[in-house]
Design an enzyme around this catalytic site. Structure first.
Site, short mmCIF file in Angstrom:
data_model
loop_
_atom_site.label_atom_id
_atom_site.label_comp_id
_atom_site.label_asym_id
_atom_site.label_seq_id
_atom_site.Cartn_x
_atom_site.Cartn_y
_atom_site.Cartn_z
N ARG A 1 50.10 86.73 6.38
CA ARG A 1 51.54 86.92 6.21
C ARG A 1 52.32 85.80 6.91
O ARG A 1 52.16 85.59 8.12
CB ARG A 1 51.94 88.28 6.80
N GLU B 1 32.44 117.87 20.81
CA GLU B 1 33.51 117.47 19.90
C GLU B 1 34.36 116.35 20.52
O GLU B 1 34.71 115.39 19.83
CB GLU B 1 34.40 118.67 19.57
N GLN C 1 53.89 85.71 19.53
CA GLN C 1 53.29 86.56 20.57
C GLN C 1 53.73 88.02 20.44
O GLN C 1 52.99 88.93 20.81
CB GLN C 1 53.66 86.03 21.96
#
Lengths: 81, 381
Positions: B270, B244, B281
């Site tokens: 955007r 898992e 940055q």
């Protein structure tokens, strides 16, 4: 060094360093006394692989095979064949 | 060290990715809101052979190796935005199929695996109890032997798939004096008298994966229902956790890559202060860090797969992988929300749901704290 002695040395130096090796018998239960828990067994299995080239499979990762030092040594001997 | 994939593996990953994108994203926002499991998606996964991946052909599976399983799960994580469906698949495969495959008798394998591989029945496991979470082996449920039968009593909680499961691997004490070494596993079918599944629990995330409490009240099962030997419970649990912690978190990596691609696109599109926000940055470095976490997560998972492919134990490595990837997924999800700003906070943009879905990753399969305990113990501490 015999397989059982090597296993005993590893248990008493690496896994349970507080344990007095002279008081640990090869037929003494390691499980009911709390010397081995499930996590320590995993580490012991890694040691058996490194030391003896023995790979313990998932279905052999069974408490019965790790009940005593003798039982562990027997498992190793059988797998080394 | 060779990390390259075979042409077959690359093609397989591509096909799973395409399938997931096209077939598994139906009404996820709505179903997340109403906590509805996607049965249609489950069946489609079965048709593709997802549930059959780790099962050998003789039991109705396709017998793929762990690397291929991880690739499939990574592709599903990328293409499928329904993390709850994937979580249910993981529970089914790693905490029920794999234990039966590894520890089951031939009769148990024949009874369950073909139908589990075909997605006809759903599996899961029941370990956690109200008083036994991180200290998993301190469970209180008991299995008392009476002749050739066992009587199970106790309470289980946070059981994934319980409301939809046909069979659960239930862990209970067969020998109280041995503690963790006295735990055994039992395959209990839905409808067994005394096997009571509670109402679905409401969760912060992974809402489309049903979870419930399970109560065992003088639940009587034949000896043939025991998985492996008496006392093999801890071995079963450890084995399934390795799977898992490897395969489940492959899906996290897929999700993280999808999330990053979405962030990069958004940061290009955007515009603020006259330029794409990705030119700042403060934004681009977040995505550089997200990429770094994905790369490192892939590397550790490759190592786990390599070890397990060689039949080696990967207890330490899978703990490191689980810890790193689950915590990275949360951090990346927080960063993704921050990069998307107010839109990231809105449900319809499907950014915030990743965050809610990933939080659970720091809790299930052993909390982050437990993974650190495991790692520390390997340091001799």
């Amino acid at each position: 060094m015999a397989v059982a002695d090597t296993i005993k040395t590893y248990i008493t130096t690496e896994l349970a360093p507080d344990l007095d090796a002279s008081k640990l018998a090869n037929d003494q239960s390691l499980l009911t006394t709390g010397v081995l828990d499930s996590l320590r067994i995993v580490k012991l299995i890694a040691f058996l692989d490194d030391e003896f080239g023995v790979e313990v499979t998932d279905d052999e990762f069974d408490p019965d095979n790790f009940e005593t030092i003798d039982a562990i040594a027997k498992l190793v001997e059988e797998k080394k064949g | 060290m060779d990390f390259s994939l075979t042409p077959e593996q690359k093609e397989f990953k591509r096909s799973v990715l395409k399938f997931a994108k096209n077939e598994l994203n139906r009404d996820v926002i709505e179903r997340d809101h109403s906590s509805e499991f996607d049965w249609e998606g489950w069946k489609k996964c079965a048709e593709l052979g997802i549930q059959a991946l780790p099962i050998p052909e003789e039991y109705g599976g396709v017998g793929e190796d762990i690397v291929t399983c991880m690739l499939a799960m990574q592709a599903l994580g990328y293409g499928c935005t329904d993390a709850g469906l994937l979580f249910s698949l993981h529970s089914h495969m790693w905490t029920c199929e794999i234990p039966i495959l590894t520890f089951g008798s031939d009769e148990q394998k024949k009874k369950y695996l073909p139908r589990m591989a075909a997605g006809e029945i759903v599996g899961g496991h029941a370990m956690t109890e109200p008083g036994a979470g991180s200290d998993a082996y301190s469970l209180m449920s008991t299995a008392e032997k009476k002749g050739d039968r066992y009587i199970l009593n106790g309470s289980k909680t946070f059981i994934s798939n319980a409301p939809i499961a046909d069979v659960l691997l239930v862990f209970a004490l067969t020998d109280k004096t041995k503690g963790w070494a006295g735990i055994s596993g039992f395959l209990v079918d839905k409808g067994t008298k005394g096997f009571i599944v509670g109402n679905p629990l409401h969760k912060m995330g992974l809402r489309t994966s049903p979870t419930a409490e399970v109560t065992l009240e003088d639940c009587e099962v034949p000896e043939e229902c025991r998985l492996g030997r008496e006392g093999a419970g801890s071995a079963i649990f450890n084995a399934e956790m390795e799977w898992e912690r490897s395969c489940l978190f492959s899906s996290h990596l897929g999700m993280m890559q999808r999330q990053l691609d979405k962030c990069v696109q958004y940061a290009k599109d955007r515009k603020q202060f006259g330029q794409s926000i990705g030119k700042f940055q403060a934004v681009s470095h977040k995505m550089a860090d997200m990429r770094m976490r994905i790369e490192l997560g892939e590397l550790i998972l490759h190592k786990v797969a390599w070890l397990k492919g060689k039949g080696k134990k990967a207890h330490l490595e899978s703990a490191i992988a689980k810890l790193f990837i689950s915590e990275s997924a949360v951090q990346n999800s927080l960063d993704a929300v921050q990069i998307h700003g107010g839109y990231g906070f809105m449900t319809e943009y499907e950014v915030e749901r990743d965050l809610r879905d990933t939080i659970g990753g720091k809790l299930y399969s052993g909390t982050s704290e437990i993974q650190r305990n495991i790692i520390a113990s390997w340091l001799g501490l």
